[in-house]
Design a protein around this motif. Structure first.
Motif, PDB file in Angstrom:
ATOM      1  N   ASP A  29       0.979  -1.166   0.194  1.00 17.27           N
ATOM      2  CA  ASP A  29      -0.049  -0.057   0.028  1.00 17.27           C
ATOM      3  C   ASP A  29       0.856   1.379  -0.044  1.00 17.27           C
ATOM      4  O   ASP A  29       0.503   2.221  -0.098  1.00 17.27           O
ATOM      5  N   TRP A  52       0.940   2.046  -5.751  1.00 13.77           N
ATOM      6  CA  TRP A  52       0.119   0.858  -5.738  1.00 13.77           C
ATOM      7  C   TRP A  52      -1.353   1.468  -4.915  1.00 13.77           C
ATOM      8  O   TRP A  52      -2.178   0.615  -5.013  1.00 13.77           O
ATOM      9  N   ARG A  53      -1.242   2.262  -4.014  1.00  9.22           N
ATOM     10  CA  ARG A  53      -2.974   2.540  -3.636  1.00  9.22           C
ATOM     11  C   ARG A  53      -3.003   3.911  -4.513  1.00  9.22           C
ATOM     12  O   ARG A  53      -2.297   5.170  -3.631  1.00  9.22           O
ATOM     13  N   THR A  73      -3.340  -6.166  -8.772  1.00 13.55           N
ATOM     14  CA  THR A  73      -2.772  -6.003  -7.021  1.00 13.55           C
ATOM     15  C   THR A  73      -3.422  -7.119  -6.165  1.00 13.55           C
ATOM     16  O   THR A  73      -3.253  -7.267  -5.500  1.00 13.55           O
TER      17      THR A  73
END
Length: 125
Positions: A29, A52-53, A73
């Motif tokens: 994250d 990623w987040r 993800t």
């Protein structure tokens, strides 16, 4: 964090290629995953990166409109779809991970702490 890049190959100018980077760490994250490249006799340069987040992205001007970075993800992989390839795209491509809480991914290689081995992309007729 371990990263493994794959998908490099020989491709003709105008062709397409898809690179993949498998990332061992979970969760990711607070990480950004970036792609960099280094051509023979040249310095390493930024190509693209993704947070990623949230999935925010950043691209080098030289690849905007031709390359697309994306993440999976579930599989913890990051792909670099490369279209309309040019001979000047020839390089060893590396993926790297940056632990960073900022909203947009950094283009600065010095901020990336973890690096995978490279995969060679050759664009030639």
């Amino acid at each position: 964090v371990q990263l493994q890049a794959s998908g490099g190959d020989l491709v003709q100018p105008g062709g397409s290629l898809r690179l993949s980077c498998a990332v061992s760490k979970s969760p990711l994250d607070h990480y950004a995953i970036g792609w960099f490249r280094q051509a023979p006799g040249k310095e390493r340069e930024f190509v693209a990166a993704i947070k990623w987040r949230g999935g925010s992205t950043r691209y080098a001007d030289s690849v905007k409109g031709r390359f697309t970075i994306s993440r999976d993800t579930v599989k913890s992989t990051v792909a670099l779809q490369m279209n309309s390839l040019k001979p000047e795209d020839t390089a060893v491509y590396y993926c790297a991970a940056d632990y960073d809480s900022s909203w947009f991914p950094s283009p600065d290689a010095d901020e990336y702490d973890y690096w995978g081995q490279g995969t060679l992309v050759t664009v030639s007729s």
